[in-house]
Motif scaffolding. Structure first.
Motif, PDB file in Angstrom:
ATOM      1  N   LYS A 509      45.724  65.317  56.172  1.00  0.00           N
ATOM      2  CA  LYS A 509      46.694  64.115  56.987  1.00  0.00           C
ATOM      3  C   LYS A 509      47.738  65.433  56.886  1.00  0.00           C
ATOM      4  CE  LYS A 509      46.207  59.369  56.298  1.00  0.00           C
ATOM      5  NZ  LYS A 509      45.116  59.859  57.709  1.00  0.00           N
ATOM      6  N   ALA A 510      48.407  65.389  58.132  1.00  0.00           N
ATOM      7  CA  ALA A 510      49.686  66.793  57.806  1.00  0.00           C
ATOM      8  C   ALA A 510      51.161  66.037  57.573  1.00  0.00           C
ATOM      9  CB  ALA A 510      49.970  66.857  59.786  1.00  0.00           C
ATOM     10  N   ASP A 511      51.350  66.896  57.024  1.00  0.00           N
ATOM     11  CA  ASP A 511      52.945  66.395  56.889  1.00  0.00           C
ATOM     12  C   ASP A 511      54.419  66.207  57.524  1.00  0.00           C
ATOM     13  OD1 ASP A 511      55.295  66.595  54.751  1.00  0.00           O
ATOM     14  OD2 ASP A 511      54.594  67.907  53.388  1.00  0.00           O
ATOM     15  N   TYR A 512      55.396  65.792  57.821  1.00  0.00           N
ATOM     16  CA  TYR A 512      56.529  65.930  59.358  1.00  0.00           C
ATOM     17  C   TYR A 512      57.883  65.482  58.493  1.00  0.00           C
ATOM     18  CZ  TYR A 512      51.987  64.947  62.027  1.00  0.00           C
ATOM     19  OH  TYR A 512      50.720  65.540  63.031  1.00  0.00           O
ATOM     20  N   SER A 513      57.209  65.735  56.610  1.00  0.00           N
ATOM     21  CA  SER A 513      58.696  66.085  56.064  1.00  0.00           C
ATOM     22  C   SER A 513      59.273  66.377  57.528  1.00  0.00           C
ATOM     23  CB  SER A 513      57.793  65.942  54.622  1.00  0.00           C
ATOM     24  OG  SER A 513      57.994  66.792  54.154  1.00  0.00           O
ATOM     25  N   SER A 514      58.940  67.797  57.137  1.00  0.00           N
ATOM     26  CA  SER A 514      60.213  68.518  57.920  1.00  0.00           C
ATOM     27  C   SER A 514      60.752  68.328  59.016  1.00  0.00           C
ATOM     28  CB  SER A 514      60.058  69.877  57.433  1.00  0.00           C
ATOM     29  OG  SER A 514      58.393  70.286  58.420  1.00  0.00           O
ATOM     30  N   LEU A 515      59.714  67.805  60.204  1.00  0.00           N
ATOM     31  CA  LEU A 515      60.181  67.183  60.549  1.00  0.00           C
ATOM     32  C   LEU A 515      61.277  66.121  61.568  1.00  0.00           C
ATOM     33  CD1 LEU A 515      57.115  67.898  63.173  1.00  0.00           C
ATOM     34  CD2 LEU A 515      58.925  69.305  62.870  1.00  0.00           C
ATOM     35  N   VAL A 526      61.892  69.558  69.428  1.00  0.00           N
ATOM     36  CA  VAL A 526      61.094  70.328  70.901  1.00  0.00           C
ATOM     37  C   VAL A 526      61.767  71.863  70.601  1.00  0.00           C
ATOM     38  CG1 VAL A 526      60.613  71.057  73.030  1.00  0.00           C
ATOM     39  CG2 VAL A 526      60.860  68.856  72.617  1.00  0.00           C
ATOM     40  N   ASN A 527      62.924  71.770  70.361  1.00  0.00           N
ATOM     41  CA  ASN A 527      62.722  73.355  69.829  1.00  0.00           C
ATOM     42  C   ASN A 527      62.276  74.503  69.017  1.00  0.00           C
ATOM     43  OD1 ASN A 527      64.637  73.694  71.899  1.00  0.00           O
ATOM     44  ND2 ASN A 527      66.372  73.643  71.088  1.00  0.00           N
ATOM     45  N   GLU A 528      61.590  73.434  67.712  1.00  0.00           N
ATOM     46  CA  GLU A 528      60.687  73.615  66.405  1.00  0.00           C
ATOM     47  C   GLU A 528      59.638  73.598  66.636  1.00  0.00           C
ATOM     48  OE1 GLU A 528      60.490  74.424  62.135  1.00  0.00           O
ATOM     49  OE2 GLU A 528      62.017  74.531  63.593  1.00  0.00           O
ATOM     50  N   LEU A 529      59.379  73.206  67.251  1.00  0.00           N
ATOM     51  CA  LEU A 529      57.887  72.903  67.780  1.00  0.00           C
ATOM     52  C   LEU A 529      57.528  73.843  68.526  1.00  0.00           C
ATOM     53  CD1 LEU A 529      56.435  69.433  68.423  1.00  0.00           C
ATOM     54  CD2 LEU A 529      56.434  70.229  65.867  1.00  0.00           C
ATOM     55  N   ASN A 530      58.524  74.523  69.472  1.00  0.00           N
ATOM     56  CA  ASN A 530      57.566  75.152  70.784  1.00  0.00           C
ATOM     57  C   ASN A 530      57.930  76.924  69.809  1.00  0.00           C
ATOM     58  OD1 ASN A 530      57.845  76.832  72.668  1.00  0.00           O
ATOM     59  ND2 ASN A 530      60.469  76.852  73.100  1.00  0.00           N
TER      60      ASN A 530
END
Length: 582
Positions: A509-515, A526-530
């Motif tokens: 599994k991924a760790d999305y704590s930073s998001l 969206v800016n961060e993902l981009n």
């Protein structure tokens, strides 16, 4: 052309027309959008414009002193774009390293990293060398996905993947002695160990590799039998020339074909294949007592059986290997002659550029890299460390492309790289070390591509592939990865990634704590993902559509924040500007 639109459960409360219909209406003409993914050749070609990446400029020259070099900071988007070419996927940590060390410094640091545990050793440690696994493929996929997703030497893994798609072997063809998982693992370990070495050494290791001997059927190859008329197997002799070294037509140093009377000049004929096949006789497994109860024999080079080797003279490519030589000596002389061929540098250099940077490098780009292939600056030919550095640091790879509508630069990301980009970006991990991702070759339900599972020796896609009746063909361009692209594969990819993003795969599994801190603000998310995933290349119009879709979703609690992250990631991973890297 029609397709079933994949439903995103996370967008049930997010104005689905923003996630699909409006994004489609903003896409270029003749475009099919499936859950946000642009699928036609014309659309992806339109996405194949320029891309950022320059990091240095010079002041105007002085009449009396050399101009000082002014080094400009590497932006987040430039660091991400560089890592999209040089790694299995960008992370914030690696982006910071690129910005701190510079492009060349990062490459040098990566090349200095020690190799991690081999796939073979991982299989042994996991117990897959038990005799009950002899006739299975168990463990191989896990051993490889672990490397691609988790190993710190991400440049080495990227180059290993590229080499595995040039000097192809595939697990389903490794059938001679059982233990296919170990055979495939051994072959990838071999490529990895030579990823930054010398290409001539790699050719030599491949040519005595037990897995390659199985795959291209020269293991057990015997000399001409005058009684039966049986000739030596010609399979490896053909492919080492056609695919691993010189190609089918004579090339200039810049990779363009040489012409005679307006026609391309062939590099070899059937007579050359027949002559070279005599060299690859007498090789067989090093069984050390005919024991195949363990896979160890696959991890040893093949040995010569002198009575099976052709000791007569062998003529090919305008040379003759003299009679009376033992098998190892004759093979080394033959490989030296092949490696000396003028085609090797442009033929291999162009393919590595295509795998890492762009499908249609200019002849000047190919020539610059091929020049380094021929001479690394110290008189050495085939130094892959120098070649990889030359590819990634070349002005064509690093310079900003001013015209964003350019159709000549860029490449479609392979499905494997799209998957590992997500997995690396958010530190996907398997706590049990199971890495139960499995075979992902099914295009309808998975990625349509899986490491070392090419259907043929010609790889998943050919370097000169042109999608028929497309804007790409009209522009006289090639698009190798498009050979994997169709309605089924696009829908399958989006479904697979949606599930992986939301649920993981097995215990990976991924760790999305930073998001999470960004999730309530759709624009920031969206800016961060981009930036991290797409190198800032998603158009403003498509960013707006994704932001509007996420904004319409509930927020304010961790469950709703995660739903926003899942939806935003799925749409970014399906965006045409992510799928096609400029």
């Amino acid at each position: 052309m029609t397709a079933t639109v994949t439903r995103l459960p996370e967008l049930d409360n997010a104005s689905p027309e923003l996630a699909t219909t409006e994004l489609a209406s903003a896409a270029p003409a003749n475009t099919l959008l499936t859950a946000g993914a642009i699928t036609t050749s014309a659309a992806l070609l339109a996405a194949c414009g320029g891309g950022g990446g320059g990091s240095a400029s010079s002041t105007p020259p002085s009449s009396t002193t050399p101009p000082p070099v002014v080094t400009t900071p590497i932006t987040d988007a430039q660091a991400s774009r560089f890592l999209a070419q040089a790694s299995m996927g960008a992370t914030r940590t690696e982006m910071s390293k690129v910005q701190s060390l510079g492009y060349a410094g990062w490459i040098n640091a990566q090349m200095a990293l020690p190799a991690t545990t081999s796939r073979y050793a991982w299989l042994v440690a996991a117990g897959f060398n038990n005799i009950t696994y002899k006739n299975s493929e168990s463990g191989f996929d896990a051993s490889n996905w672990k490397k691609l997703i988790n190993s710190p030497d991400t440049l080495r893994q990227r180059v290993t993947l590229a080499l595995s798609e040039i000097t192809v072997a595939a697990i389903d063809g490794l059938i001679g002695g059982g233990w296919r998982s170990f055979a495939a693992a051994t072959y990838l370990d071999l490529l990895e160990s030579h990823a930054f070495g010398n290409y001539r050494d790699l050719l030599g290791q491949i040519s005595t590799s037990a897995p390659m001997g199985e795959y291209l059927t020269f293991r057990g190859n015997v000399k001409y039998n005058p009684t039966t008329g049986a000739m030596p197997d010609e399979n490896y002799a053909r492919e080492i020339m056609q695919l691993f070294s010189i190609g089918l037509v004579m090339l200039n140093l810049d990779g363009t074909p040489q012409l005679a009377n307006g026609q391309q000049v062939e590099t070899y004929t059937l007579t050359d294949i027949t002559g070279l096949a005599r060299i690859f006789t007498g090789w067989d497994f090093d069984l050390q007592g005919k024991d195949t109860s363990t896979p160890d024999f696959l991890n040893r080079p093949m040995i010569q059986i002198a009575s099976r080797h052709e000791t007569g003279a062998s003529t090919f490519l305008n040379t003759t290997i003299p009679a009376g030589l033992d098998g190892a000596t004759s093979m080394n002389q033959a490989l030296d002659w092949i490696f000396a061929h003028q085609n090797v540098a442009p033929f291999i250099s162009k393919q590595l550029i295509q795998k890492l940077v762009t499908s249609n490098p200019s002849p000047a780009y190919v020539q610059r890299v091929a020049t380094v292939f021929n001479n690394d600056g110290n008189g050495v030919k085939g130094n892959l460390s120098a070649v990889i550095s030359a590819i990634l640091l070349d002005t064509e790879a690093r310079a900003d492309v001013a015209d964003a509508s350019s159709t000549s630069f860029g490449k479609q990301r392979e499905p494997i790289l799209r998957f590992t980009t997500w997995a690396r970006a958010y530190n996907a991990n398997s706590p049990s070390d199971a890495w139960a991702i499995g075979d992902t070759t099914n295009p309808a339900t998975k990625l349509g591509q899986s490491p070392l599972r090419s259907p043929t020796v010609f790889n998943f896609f050919r370097p000169g592939y042109v999608p028929p009746n497309s804007g790409i063909s009209s522009a006289s361009l090639v698009a190798p990865e498009f050979q994997l692209t169709n309605e089924s594969s696009v829908v399958g990819y989006v479904n697979f990634m949606q599930n992986a993003v939301s649920n993981g795969i097995g215990d990976m599994k991924a760790d999305y704590s930073s998001l999470l801190p960004l999730a309530d603000n759709a624009q920031n998310l969206v800016n961060e993902l981009n930036t991290v995933i797409a190198a800032g290349q998603i158009s403003a119009a498509n960013v707006t559509l994704i932001v509007n879709a996420i904004t319409s979703m509930p927020s304010g609690t961790d469950p709703t924040r995660y739903n926003r992250i899942y939806a935003a990631l799925t749409m970014v991973l399906a965006a045409p500007e992510f799928i096609v890297l400029k």
